[in-house]
Design an enzyme around this catalytic site. Sequence first.
Site, short mmCIF file in Angstrom:
data_model
loop_
_atom_site.label_atom_id
_atom_site.label_comp_id
_atom_site.label_asym_id
_atom_site.label_seq_id
_atom_site.Cartn_x
_atom_site.Cartn_y
_atom_site.Cartn_z
N SER A 90 28.04 -57.09 -85.08
CA SER A 90 27.24 -56.07 -84.41
C SER A 90 26.19 -55.56 -85.38
O SER A 90 26.49 -55.32 -86.56
CB SER A 90 28.13 -54.91 -83.95
OG SER A 90 27.35 -53.92 -83.28
N HIS A 94 16.94 -49.88 -87.67
CA HIS A 94 16.00 -48.79 -87.41
C HIS A 94 14.86 -48.86 -88.44
O HIS A 94 15.03 -48.48 -89.60
CB HIS A 94 16.70 -47.44 -87.52
CG HIS A 94 17.72 -47.19 -86.46
ND1 HIS A 94 17.38 -46.99 -85.13
CD2 HIS A 94 19.08 -47.10 -86.52
CE1 HIS A 94 18.49 -46.78 -84.42
NE2 HIS A 94 19.52 -46.85 -85.23
N HIS A 104 19.02 -54.09 -81.45
CA HIS A 104 20.48 -54.12 -81.48
C HIS A 104 20.94 -55.48 -80.99
O HIS A 104 20.31 -56.08 -80.11
CB HIS A 104 21.07 -53.03 -80.58
CG HIS A 104 22.46 -53.32 -80.10
ND1 HIS A 104 22.70 -53.94 -78.88
CD2 HIS A 104 23.67 -53.12 -80.67
CE1 HIS A 104 24.01 -54.08 -78.73
NE2 HIS A 104 24.61 -53.60 -79.80
N ARG A 108 30.75 -61.13 -79.57
CA ARG A 108 32.15 -60.82 -79.82
C ARG A 108 33.07 -61.76 -79.03
O ARG A 108 32.68 -62.38 -78.05
CB ARG A 108 32.44 -59.37 -79.44
CG ARG A 108 32.03 -59.03 -78.01
CD ARG A 108 31.97 -57.54 -77.76
NE ARG A 108 31.52 -57.24 -76.39
CZ ARG A 108 30.23 -57.17 -76.05
NH1 ARG A 108 29.29 -57.34 -76.94
NH2 ARG A 108 29.89 -56.91 -74.79
N HIS A 144 11.86 -61.54 -75.08
CA HIS A 144 12.58 -61.98 -73.89
C HIS A 144 12.52 -63.50 -73.70
O HIS A 144 13.52 -64.13 -73.33
CB HIS A 144 12.03 -61.27 -72.66
CG HIS A 144 12.62 -59.91 -72.45
ND1 HIS A 144 13.69 -59.67 -71.62
CD2 HIS A 144 12.29 -58.71 -72.99
CE1 HIS A 144 14.00 -58.39 -71.65
NE2 HIS A 144 13.16 -57.77 -72.47
N HIS A 174 22.59 -40.26 -67.29
CA HIS A 174 22.50 -38.81 -67.20
C HIS A 174 21.05 -38.32 -67.25
O HIS A 174 20.79 -37.14 -67.04
CB HIS A 174 23.32 -38.17 -68.33
CG HIS A 174 22.87 -38.55 -69.71
ND1 HIS A 174 23.19 -39.75 -70.29
CD2 HIS A 174 22.10 -37.89 -70.61
CE1 HIS A 174 22.66 -39.82 -71.50
NE2 HIS A 174 22.00 -38.70 -71.72
N ASN A 270 41.29 -47.14 -83.25
CA ASN A 270 41.36 -46.65 -84.63
C ASN A 270 40.53 -47.51 -85.56
O ASN A 270 40.93 -47.87 -86.65
CB ASN A 270 42.82 -46.60 -85.12
CG ASN A 270 42.97 -45.77 -86.37
OD1 ASN A 270 42.19 -44.83 -86.59
ND2 ASN A 270 43.95 -46.09 -87.20
N GLY A 271 39.32 -47.86 -85.10
CA GLY A 271 38.39 -48.60 -85.94
C GLY A 271 37.83 -47.74 -87.05
O GLY A 271 38.10 -46.53 -87.14
N ARG A 272 37.02 -48.34 -87.89
CA ARG A 272 36.47 -47.63 -89.03
C ARG A 272 35.25 -46.81 -88.57
O ARG A 272 34.22 -47.37 -88.22
CB ARG A 272 36.07 -48.62 -90.12
CG ARG A 272 35.62 -47.96 -91.42
CD ARG A 272 35.50 -49.00 -92.52
NE ARG A 272 35.18 -48.38 -93.79
CZ ARG A 272 33.94 -48.22 -94.26
NH1 ARG A 272 32.91 -48.63 -93.53
NH2 ARG A 272 33.74 -47.67 -95.44
#
Length: 312
Positions: A90, A94, A104, A108, A144, A174, A270-272
């Site tokens: 991943s 920036h 980005h 996976r 693209h 939102h 419980n990832g980092r």
Amino acid sequence: MFHKDIWIDFIHDLQNRICAALEASDGKAKFVEDLWERPEGGGGKTRVISNGAVFEKGGVNTSVVYGTVTDTMRRQLNIDGHTWFACGLSMVLHPVNPMVPTTHANWRYFELYDADGNVCDRWFGGGADLTPYYLDEADARHFHNTLKLAQDSFHTDIYPVLKKECDAYFNNAHRGFEMRGIGGVFYDHVKPGGPVHKELPHVQLSLDELFAFQQANGNCFTEAYIPIIEKNKNMAYTPEQKYWQEIRRGRYVEFNLIHDRGTIFGLKTNGRTESILMSLPPTVRFDYNYQPEAGSPEAALLDACMHPKEWA
């Protein structure tokens, strides 16, 4: 024959190649590697670049993690089984210059096992997207079209559907379904022998074909993004344009903390935390009810985020 160890080797090699290309483009900063271990099983390689000539902050991270399926995972992630395995790459980049887009990407693979250790489910996911602050239509078409070309060799129906899925996913619902950028491709829970997407029942790939599909998507990233950096990294910009970049970065933060499945998965397993929140930009603005001036380049970018366009 595909095996998870083959996937792990590919992801680590891809990380090395992408980091080398980004360092060459930056010309100043180098990635710093942070190796970490997860107490429940596995670990990862977090690589961060900062304060560079091109990149204000960025990360290209890999993780290989596994563990027992918890009640929280069953409730929040809608999965069942005894144990699980996940491995992926991943990245979020920036740039300093608001004329260079943020980008980005993620690829996976997930396996689920029964109590006897047999694989009872498996799937792939991934994609890449572009978040410009000033709209350059030539850059949008290049990005693209590069993704489209990588997917067309598997089936020409794939890109249009995964492009639409990306527009729908990377979206701040939102805020009236305002995209955080101009999209790319996105896909998730793609299972061997099943459709690449629910709208593509006629496009089904085997396990080995899906691995090749992932390779094609990952391998084309530098071709999609590096030319955009090189074209724009030396362009002049004003404090007002930097201000607008930080306003739009605020939208990026909103999406990652509210909607992003990868962030939610990492925190629920419980990832980092430092690696998960590496995706957040270093400086942002949350001005109350900020609106760009009508007819301005900033307004043109916002319009592209509100009304998805066909770039390829």
